[in-house]
Design a protein around this motif. Structure first.
Motif, PDB file in Angstrom:
ATOM      1  N   ARG A 324      96.046  43.657 107.420  1.00 41.29           N
ATOM      2  CA  ARG A 324      95.737  42.351 106.827  1.00 41.29           C
ATOM      3  C   ARG A 324      95.773  41.244 107.869  1.00 41.29           C
ATOM      4  O   ARG A 324      95.150  40.203 107.697  1.00 41.29           O
ATOM      5  CB  ARG A 324      96.732  42.029 105.704  1.00 41.29           C
ATOM      6  CG  ARG A 324      96.579  42.903 104.472  1.00 41.29           C
ATOM      7  CD  ARG A 324      97.382  42.335 103.309  1.00 41.29           C
ATOM      8  NE  ARG A 324      98.796  42.239 103.610  1.00 41.29           N
ATOM      9  CZ  ARG A 324      99.686  43.196 103.343  1.00 41.29           C
ATOM     10  NH1 ARG A 324      99.283  44.337 102.803  1.00 41.29           N
ATOM     11  NH2 ARG A 324     100.956  43.027 103.634  1.00 41.29           N
ATOM     12  N   GLY A 325      96.531  41.449 108.946  1.00 41.61           N
ATOM     13  CA  GLY A 325      96.645  40.440 109.989  1.00 41.61           C
ATOM     14  C   GLY A 325      97.992  39.747 109.962  1.00 41.61           C
ATOM     15  O   GLY A 325      98.449  39.305 108.903  1.00 41.61           O
ATOM     16  N   LEU A 326      98.626  39.677 111.097  1.00 37.60           N
ATOM     17  CA  LEU A 326      99.931  39.049 111.213  1.00 37.60           C
ATOM     18  C   LEU A 326      99.916  38.089 112.396  1.00 37.60           C
ATOM     19  O   LEU A 326      99.066  38.187 113.294  1.00 37.60           O
ATOM     20  CB  LEU A 326     101.027  40.107 111.438  1.00 37.60           C
ATOM     21  CG  LEU A 326     101.256  41.122 110.313  1.00 37.60           C
ATOM     22  CD1 LEU A 326     102.169  42.245 110.802  1.00 37.60           C
ATOM     23  CD2 LEU A 326     101.871  40.445 109.096  1.00 37.60           C
ATOM     24  N   ALA A 327     100.848  37.174 112.395  1.00 34.51           N
ATOM     25  CA  ALA A 327     101.009  36.284 113.545  1.00 34.51           C
ATOM     26  C   ALA A 327     101.334  37.127 114.779  1.00 34.51           C
ATOM     27  O   ALA A 327     101.964  38.183 114.666  1.00 34.51           O
ATOM     28  CB  ALA A 327     102.127  35.276 113.269  1.00 34.51           C
ATOM     29  N   PRO A 328     100.907  36.674 115.968  1.00 35.87           N
ATOM     30  CA  PRO A 328     101.097  37.504 117.168  1.00 35.87           C
ATOM     31  C   PRO A 328     102.538  37.978 117.378  1.00 35.87           C
ATOM     32  O   PRO A 328     102.772  39.142 117.696  1.00 35.87           O
ATOM     33  CB  PRO A 328     100.632  36.580 118.304  1.00 35.87           C
ATOM     34  CG  PRO A 328      99.648  35.666 117.650  1.00 35.87           C
ATOM     35  CD  PRO A 328     100.153  35.432 116.260  1.00 35.87           C
ATOM     36  N   ALA A 329     103.509  37.058 117.214  1.00 33.42           N
ATOM     37  CA  ALA A 329     104.905  37.452 117.447  1.00 33.42           C
ATOM     38  C   ALA A 329     105.346  38.507 116.440  1.00 33.42           C
ATOM     39  O   ALA A 329     106.034  39.472 116.784  1.00 33.42           O
ATOM     40  CB  ALA A 329     105.807  36.220 117.368  1.00 33.42           C
ATOM     41  N   ILE A 330     104.950  38.317 115.169  1.00 35.90           N
ATOM     42  CA  ILE A 330     105.333  39.274 114.127  1.00 35.90           C
ATOM     43  C   ILE A 330     104.607  40.595 114.344  1.00 35.90           C
ATOM     44  O   ILE A 330     105.176  41.676 114.172  1.00 35.90           O
ATOM     45  CB  ILE A 330     105.014  38.711 112.734  1.00 35.90           C
ATOM     46  CG1 ILE A 330     105.677  37.342 112.557  1.00 35.90           C
ATOM     47  CG2 ILE A 330     105.486  39.672 111.661  1.00 35.90           C
ATOM     48  CD1 ILE A 330     107.165  37.360 112.715  1.00 35.90           C
ATOM     49  N   ASP A 331     103.348  40.515 114.737  1.00 39.16           N
ATOM     50  CA  ASP A 331     102.575  41.734 114.957  1.00 39.16           C
ATOM     51  C   ASP A 331     103.208  42.582 116.068  1.00 39.16           C
ATOM     52  O   ASP A 331     103.211  43.814 115.991  1.00 39.16           O
ATOM     53  CB  ASP A 331     101.141  41.373 115.333  1.00 39.16           C
ATOM     54  CG  ASP A 331     100.262  42.609 115.427  1.00 39.16           C
ATOM     55  OD1 ASP A 331      99.916  43.170 114.372  1.00 39.16           O
ATOM     56  OD2 ASP A 331      99.942  43.024 116.555  1.00 39.16           O
ATOM     57  N   THR A 332     103.749  41.918 117.088  1.00 42.84           N
ATOM     58  CA  THR A 332     104.411  42.657 118.168  1.00 42.84           C
ATOM     59  C   THR A 332     105.627  43.415 117.641  1.00 42.84           C
ATOM     60  O   THR A 332     105.847  44.587 117.977  1.00 42.84           O
ATOM     61  CB  THR A 332     104.837  41.693 119.283  1.00 42.84           C
ATOM     62  OG1 THR A 332     103.681  41.034 119.800  1.00 42.84           O
ATOM     63  CG2 THR A 332     105.541  42.440 120.400  1.00 42.84           C
ATOM     64  N   GLU A 333     106.420  42.750 116.787  1.00 44.58           N
ATOM     65  CA  GLU A 333     107.609  43.411 116.230  1.00 44.58           C
ATOM     66  C   GLU A 333     107.210  44.589 115.342  1.00 44.58           C
ATOM     67  O   GLU A 333     107.822  45.665 115.393  1.00 44.58           O
ATOM     68  CB  GLU A 333     108.441  42.409 115.422  1.00 44.58           C
ATOM     69  CG  GLU A 333     109.004  41.253 116.222  1.00 44.58           C
ATOM     70  CD  GLU A 333     110.110  41.696 117.168  1.00 44.58           C
ATOM     71  OE1 GLU A 333     110.481  42.880 117.159  1.00 44.58           O
ATOM     72  OE2 GLU A 333     110.619  40.842 117.928  1.00 44.58           O
ATOM     73  N   VAL A 334     106.177  44.391 114.509  1.00 44.61           N
ATOM     74  CA  VAL A 334     105.733  45.468 113.620  1.00 44.61           C
ATOM     75  C   VAL A 334     105.185  46.639 114.435  1.00 44.61           C
ATOM     76  O   VAL A 334     105.411  47.812 114.108  1.00 44.61           O
ATOM     77  CB  VAL A 334     104.687  44.939 112.626  1.00 44.61           C
ATOM     78  CG1 VAL A 334     104.064  46.083 111.837  1.00 44.61           C
ATOM     79  CG2 VAL A 334     105.332  43.933 111.675  1.00 44.61           C
TER      80      VAL A 334
END
Length: 640
Positions: A324-334
């Motif tokens: 779905r798309g996440l903010a860059p910082a959150i996407d890195t953690e996921v």
């Protein structure tokens, strides 16, 4: 250097040095014609303690004599030895001491010994002890009924008797009764236990919540919810949250997310996250709720921890969130979380190995190169098993110096498909034992030395456990775990029963895996009962799985088993907030006694990204394809 070794350096138990050693000690129990002891009480008590340093088979006679001593203190110490060593021959004397109605402390010690016997008549004595006027005896009886081996019909009577003690005037009796009910497993009495959530004593409240968590009865949800609204001390609140988290009712997941946002007084987000991570079958809703909280800086770390502990159950939700798309910082953690769940695959490229008879080429492979290549070479050489393998390894290990640089040769011995023997030259065996005892060495080196010793054939003339078995009491839990696995390969159960109650999960799991290789005829029924208890009630899933595996294997014919070790080598990426886990997840194929395949988490060793494990009897297992060797431990400090 010529000074004598300290007494603490002696093994916990040993066989008599001289044939008359036991006879000399036993003279302290001789009586005159009038039945009066010749030695005073202090001397008789010292004799009991001296007997405690010797092997059980050598002291059985004097030990039974001490049970009939006139001194309550001597009788109590003798009963302690009977219980700790699981001496069934002490049970008749213990029954007499119980019925004599003497000093309460002696009767409690006798009750412990009686708890070793699953005979209905012995269990009936413990159940009857719940009505004793002495608070100490009632409390001990309530404690024993949770773990004593009993047939099903007697267990039902024990459950009824324990339920009646939930209203006892003694706080200690109520607490131990509800804890034992939790250990007995689900049955009638959920509401009776739930009422203790409002007990005036906090320790009883926490024990009641713990028991409800063991039972996992959804009818307890309303009572636990009401308890959340009452003021509680932090340990009680934590026990209530943990119990609520494991109940099979999806409606509690909203409560858990609310608690993560606004923890109860005395708790913090980390504790709530750990409770959520224990949830056995989390729904998509709670996974989505945790992912949504990754956008909140104050909740991000706790949400990451909960998602990590949920493991494979969180994969689908994490992948959908990334799509779905996440903010860059959150996407890195996921992405890091998903990386932790990906199977860590060792390169499958075909390795060209030297001819089994090419000694110089194999020495080059074992002595030079990176750690991964040397481990693979050592394992392959052990599998090929050329005639020169064991002599070459013994020669390499016999030279003075540290194990560093020569550890692949120790692995060559440890990975032996059958027992190796040093025959007349015991230098290498002595070196291995010295490295295993070297407290300044790394736990991985000491474990490798122990694995090699576990694969050795017993020394000629040895009738008892190996001399390195006393390392089962080493302060380092990783060493204790490796001792358990090595003793299992030796078929020695003597120390494994004690390691089943160790405070570290990896030690308990290793002891269960070690017992899976021991002849069932050598396993005491009390030890088997402890295995059954671990399989159903241990808070750590790794221990429950190991105990279940041991019980399944014990049903197989002993000649159908093998002590050959399973070799597991995995690359595990470190996590930014903690060290890589020290477990490897494996899958054991189905068998005649276990129609379904089983997942196990075996204790692993190593440093950096590589983890290895050598576990006896798991040669038929393979590394699992999920969760990348991750196991959610209830206690995050369990393996530090």
């Amino acid at each position: 250097m010529l000074a004598p070794s300290p007494a603490a350096a002696e093994p916990l138990t040993r066989w008599p040095t001289w044939p008359t050693e036991v006879e000399r000690i036993a003279t302290a129990f001789i009586r005159d014609m009038a039945g009066k002891p010749i030695a005073n009480e202090r001397e008789r008590l010292a004799a009991v303690h001296e007997l405690d340093r010797l092997a059980t088979g050598a002291i059985l006679g004097p030990l039974l004599t001490a049970l009939d001593d006139l001194s309550p203190q001597v009788r109590r110490e003798a009963l302690r030895m009977c219980f700790e060593r699981e001496v069934v021959a002490c049970i008749p004397s213990a029954a007499n001491l119980w019925s004599d109605g003497g000093e309460p402390t002696v009767r409690v010690a006798a009750l412990k010994v009686l708890a070793l016997d699953p005979d209905p008549s012995r269990a009936a004595i413990i159940i009857e002890a719940l009505r004793d006027p002495s608070e100490i005896i009632r409390a001990q009886a309530a404690d024993f009924l949770g773990s004593a081996p009993m047939p099903p019909d007697v267990r039902k009577r024990a459950r009824t008797a324990l339920l009646s003690k939930l209203a006892d005037v003694s706080v200690v009796v109520r607490r131990r009764a509800v804890l034992s009910l939790g250990l007995l497993g689900p049955g009638e009495g959920t509401l009776s236990i739930a009422r203790l959530l409002e007990d005036p004593e906090p320790s009883v409240q926490a024990s009641a919540a713990e028991a409800l968590g063991h039972w996992r009865d959804p009818t307890a949800v309303p009572a636990l919810r009401r308890a959340l609204g009452l003021p509680h001390e932090p340990p009680v609140a934590q026990a209530i949250v943990e119990a609520l988290a494991v109940l099979p009712d999806d409606s509690v997941e909203d409560d858990l997310l609310v608690l993560l946002d606004d923890p109860l007084p005395g708790l913090d987000e980390t504790r709530v996250a750990m409770a959520i991570g224990r949830r056995p079958e989390p729904s998509d809703a709670i996974v989505s709720g945790l992912i949504a909280r990754l956008d909140e800086p104050a909740r991000r770390e706790a949400a990451l921890l909960a998602l990590l502990l949920l493991g494979e159950d969180a994969r689908a939700g994490l992948e959908a969130a990334r799509a779905r798309g996440l903010a860059p910082a959150i996407d890195t953690e996921v992405q890091r979380l998903l990386g932790a769940l990906e199977p860590s695959v060792v390169s499958t490229s075909t390795e060209t190995w030297p001819s089994p008879e090419d000694r110089s080429a194999w020495r080059a492979r074992l002595d030079h190169g990176d750690d991964y290549g040397r481990r693979q070479a050592a394992w392959t050489l052990a599998t090929l098993d050329p005639d020169w393998r064991v002599p070459a390894a013994l020669a390499a290990l016999a030279a003075p110096g540290p194990l560093v640089g020569r550890w692949p040769w120790a692995l060559v011995l440890a990975a032996s498909p059958s027992s190796w023997s040093s025959e007349h030259d015991t230098t290498a065996r002595a070196r291995l034992e010295g490295w295993a005892r070297e407290a300044s060495a790394s736990p991985s080196e000491r474990c490798l030395a122990l694995a090699a010793l576990g694969a050795a054939a017993p020394e000629h003339g040895r009738r008892s456990e190996p001399p390195w078995a006393d390392l089962a009491e080493d302060p380092e839990p990783r060493v204790r775990a490796c001792v358990a696995l090595a003793l299992g390969r030796q078929g020695e159960p003597s120390r494994l029963a004690g390691l089943l109650v160790d405070d570290r999960a990896r030690v308990r799991a290793s002891a269960a895996l070690g017992l899976s290789q021991v002849d069932p005829k050598r396993i005491h029924r009390a030890t088997r009962a402890r295995l059954q208890l671990l399989a159903s009630t241990d808070p750590e899933s790794a221990v429950r799985a190991a105990a279940t595996h041991a019980l399944a294997v014990s049903a197989e014919p002993i000649d159908a088993r093998s002590t050959a070790p399973g070799w597991f080598l995995r690359r595990i990426e470190p996590y930014p907030w903690r060290d890589p886990p020290l477990w490897i997840e494996v899958e054991v194929e189905a068998s005649a006694t276990a129609p379904r395949s089983r997942r196990l988490w075996v204790p692993a060793e190593g440093s950096g990204p590589w983890r290895w494990a050598l576990v006896p009897g798991l040669h038929q297992a393979r590394t699992a394809d999920t969760r990348a060797s991750e196991i959610a431990l209830q206690d995050p400090m369990a393996d530090l």
